[in-house]
Design a protein around this motif. Structure first.
Motif, short mmCIF file in Angstrom:
data_model
loop_
_atom_site.label_atom_id
_atom_site.label_comp_id
_atom_site.label_asym_id
_atom_site.label_seq_id
_atom_site.Cartn_x
_atom_site.Cartn_y
_atom_site.Cartn_z
N ALA A 1 38.78 39.91 32.95
CA ALA A 1 38.25 40.83 31.93
C ALA A 1 37.95 40.13 30.62
CB ALA A 1 39.26 41.96 31.69
N GLY A 2 38.44 38.90 30.45
CA GLY A 2 38.14 38.17 29.23
C GLY A 2 39.28 38.13 28.23
N TRP A 3 40.46 38.64 28.62
CA TRP A 3 41.61 38.61 27.73
C TRP A 3 42.14 37.18 27.64
CZ3 TRP A 3 45.24 43.39 27.73
CH2 TRP A 3 44.48 44.56 27.89
N ASP A 4 42.58 36.78 26.46
CA ASP A 4 43.20 35.47 26.25
C ASP A 4 44.71 35.64 26.47
OD1 ASP A 4 44.05 32.99 25.52
OD2 ASP A 4 43.13 33.00 23.54
N VAL A 5 45.19 35.22 27.65
CA VAL A 5 46.54 35.54 28.10
C VAL A 5 47.39 34.28 28.20
CG1 VAL A 5 47.91 36.58 29.95
CG2 VAL A 5 45.66 37.51 29.39
N THR A 6 48.64 34.36 27.75
CA THR A 6 49.59 33.26 27.87
C THR A 6 50.84 33.77 28.58
OG1 THR A 6 48.83 32.28 25.79
CG2 THR A 6 50.97 31.56 26.63
N PRO A 7 51.16 33.27 29.78
CA PRO A 7 52.41 33.66 30.45
C PRO A 7 53.61 33.21 29.63
CG PRO A 7 50.88 32.63 31.99
CD PRO A 7 50.32 32.40 30.62
N LEU A 8 54.66 34.01 29.62
CA LEU A 8 55.86 33.70 28.86
C LEU A 8 56.97 33.11 29.72
CD1 LEU A 8 55.96 36.89 26.61
CD2 LEU A 8 55.31 34.57 25.93
N GLY A 9 56.76 33.08 31.01
CA GLY A 9 57.76 32.55 31.92
C GLY A 9 57.27 32.66 33.35
N LEU A 10 58.17 32.39 34.28
CA LEU A 10 57.82 32.46 35.69
C LEU A 10 57.89 33.91 36.19
CD1 LEU A 10 59.78 29.35 37.02
CD2 LEU A 10 57.32 29.53 36.57
N PRO A 11 57.08 34.25 37.19
CA PRO A 11 57.17 35.59 37.79
C PRO A 11 58.53 35.79 38.44
CG PRO A 11 55.16 34.44 38.46
CD PRO A 11 56.02 33.42 37.81
N THR A 12 58.94 37.03 38.55
CA THR A 12 60.18 37.37 39.23
C THR A 12 59.99 38.66 40.00
OG1 THR A 12 62.58 37.63 38.92
CG2 THR A 12 61.15 38.75 37.35
N VAL A 13 60.86 38.91 40.95
CA VAL A 13 60.77 40.10 41.79
C VAL A 13 61.72 41.17 41.27
CG1 VAL A 13 61.03 41.07 44.11
CG2 VAL A 13 60.13 38.74 43.81
N THR A 14 61.19 42.34 41.00
CA THR A 14 61.98 43.49 40.57
C THR A 14 61.53 44.71 41.35
OG1 THR A 14 62.26 42.60 38.32
CG2 THR A 14 62.63 44.96 38.62
N ASP A 15 62.47 45.37 42.02
CA ASP A 15 62.14 46.55 42.83
C ASP A 15 61.00 46.25 43.81
OD1 ASP A 15 64.09 48.11 41.64
OD2 ASP A 15 62.75 48.86 40.10
N ASP A 16 61.10 45.11 44.47
CA ASP A 16 60.12 44.70 45.48
C ASP A 16 58.73 44.46 44.91
OD1 ASP A 16 62.03 44.86 47.55
OD2 ASP A 16 61.70 47.01 47.75
N GLU A 17 58.63 44.23 43.61
CA GLU A 17 57.35 43.96 42.98
C GLU A 17 57.45 42.68 42.16
OE1 GLU A 17 54.00 46.45 40.43
OE2 GLU A 17 56.11 46.93 40.14
N VAL A 18 56.44 41.82 42.26
CA VAL A 18 56.43 40.59 41.48
C VAL A 18 55.85 40.90 40.11
CG1 VAL A 18 55.60 38.22 41.34
CG2 VAL A 18 56.11 39.22 43.57
N ILE A 19 56.65 40.65 39.07
CA ILE A 19 56.22 40.97 37.72
C ILE A 19 56.23 39.72 36.84
CG2 ILE A 19 56.95 43.37 37.82
CD1 ILE A 19 59.46 42.58 36.25
N LEU A 20 55.49 39.79 35.74
CA LEU A 20 55.32 38.66 34.84
C LEU A 20 55.25 39.17 33.41
CD1 LEU A 20 54.54 35.52 34.65
CD2 LEU A 20 52.18 36.33 34.59
N ALA A 21 55.84 38.41 32.48
CA ALA A 21 55.71 38.71 31.06
C ALA A 21 54.65 37.80 30.45
CB ALA A 21 57.04 38.51 30.35
N PHE A 22 53.82 38.34 29.57
CA PHE A 22 52.78 37.52 28.96
C PHE A 22 52.39 38.05 27.59
CE2 PHE A 22 50.92 40.47 32.02
CZ PHE A 22 49.99 41.16 31.26
N LEU A 23 51.70 37.20 26.85
CA LEU A 23 51.15 37.54 25.54
C LEU A 23 49.64 37.59 25.63
CD1 LEU A 23 52.94 35.49 22.71
CD2 LEU A 23 52.81 37.98 22.89
N ILE A 24 49.04 38.51 24.90
CA ILE A 24 47.58 38.62 24.82
C ILE A 24 47.16 38.46 23.36
CG2 ILE A 24 45.57 40.08 25.21
CD1 ILE A 24 47.25 41.59 27.30
N ASP A 25 46.27 37.51 23.10
CA ASP A 25 45.70 37.36 21.75
C ASP A 25 44.66 38.45 21.54
OD1 ASP A 25 47.16 35.18 20.94
OD2 ASP A 25 45.72 33.73 21.69
N LEU A 26 44.71 39.08 20.39
CA LEU A 26 43.74 40.12 20.05
C LEU A 26 42.93 39.67 18.85
CD1 LEU A 26 45.95 43.33 20.45
CD2 LEU A 26 44.40 42.30 22.12
#
Length: 211
Positions: free
Chosen positions: A153-178
């Motif tokens: 979509a064109g968002w400038d995204v920076t992952p904050l760490g490695l993905p992890t599994v929570t409730d059978d779903e792989v999730i990730l934390a990230f920052l988006i520059d606006l």
């Protein structure tokens, strides 16, 4: 049109906020199967506070079609309280960094185009609101399934760490520059050619997007 709802005008949007929490229950608990501690039929938690800002997509028939929650990172928020382990170098915080969560648009078998329109308006509304209020970044926790779409979509995204599994779903934390440059790219990709924000309490005029 995206309506900004904050402590200043929540009284005017009481019925829409009730719908918001009902729709969030339908989307996140009933459809997506999230294990959330909430009352039956209502998804509302400790982060729905007086200082919470909501972006609501309300159509020309006054129907609520989707929403997004924004929280200041200088106070307790979803990432700081529930997902700090997703951030390798600590949870980002500061006056110019906010968190987005509970982002959804109503979907259905015959509503794909409308779903895209709602999501597009919410995303561009976020950029507009951020640029007007000196918000430079937003943090978010989301499913890895969505990550390729976010990048495309064109968002400038920076992952904050490695993905992890929570409730059978792989999730990730990230920052988006606006910033304005990325805003124009995202708006063009989403085919948004003018302001989507209805915020008379924030400004007097709407401005066109130069794309």
């Amino acid at each position: 049109m995206i309506h900004v709802v904050s402590a200043h005008n929540k009284a005017e949007y009481k019925s829409y906020l009730r719908q918001l929490w009902q729709q969030r229950y339908d989307v996140f608990v009933e459809k997506m199967g999230w294990s959330l501690d909430c009352a039956d039929g209502i998804e509302r938690d400790q982060f729905d506070r007086p200082d919470t800002v909501y972006l609501l997509c309300i159509d020309e028939k006054d129907r609520l079609k989707g929403g997004m929650r924004l929280l200041p990172t200088t106070k307790p928020h979803l990432m700081s309280d529930l997902f700090p382990h997703l951030c390798a170098e600590g949870v980002p915080s500061g006056d110019t960094t906010w968190e987005i969560s509970r982002f959804y648009s109503l979907t259905g078998r015959h509503m794909m185009l409308e779903r895209d329109k709602t999501a597009s308006e919410l995303i561009c509304g976020l950029y507009e609101y951020a640029l007007m209020n000196r918000i430079e970044k937003v943090s978010c926790v989301a499913s890895m399934v969505l990550f390729p779409t976010i990048l495309k979509a064109g968002w400038d995204v920076t992952p904050l760490g490695l993905p992890t599994v929570t409730d059978d779903e792989v999730i990730l934390a990230f920052l988006i520059d606006l910033n304005e440059r990325d805003y124009k790219t995202v708006a063009q990709n989403r085919k948004i050619t003018e302001s989507v924000l209805y915020a008379p309490n924030l400004r007097e005029e709407q401005w066109e997007i130069a794309v």
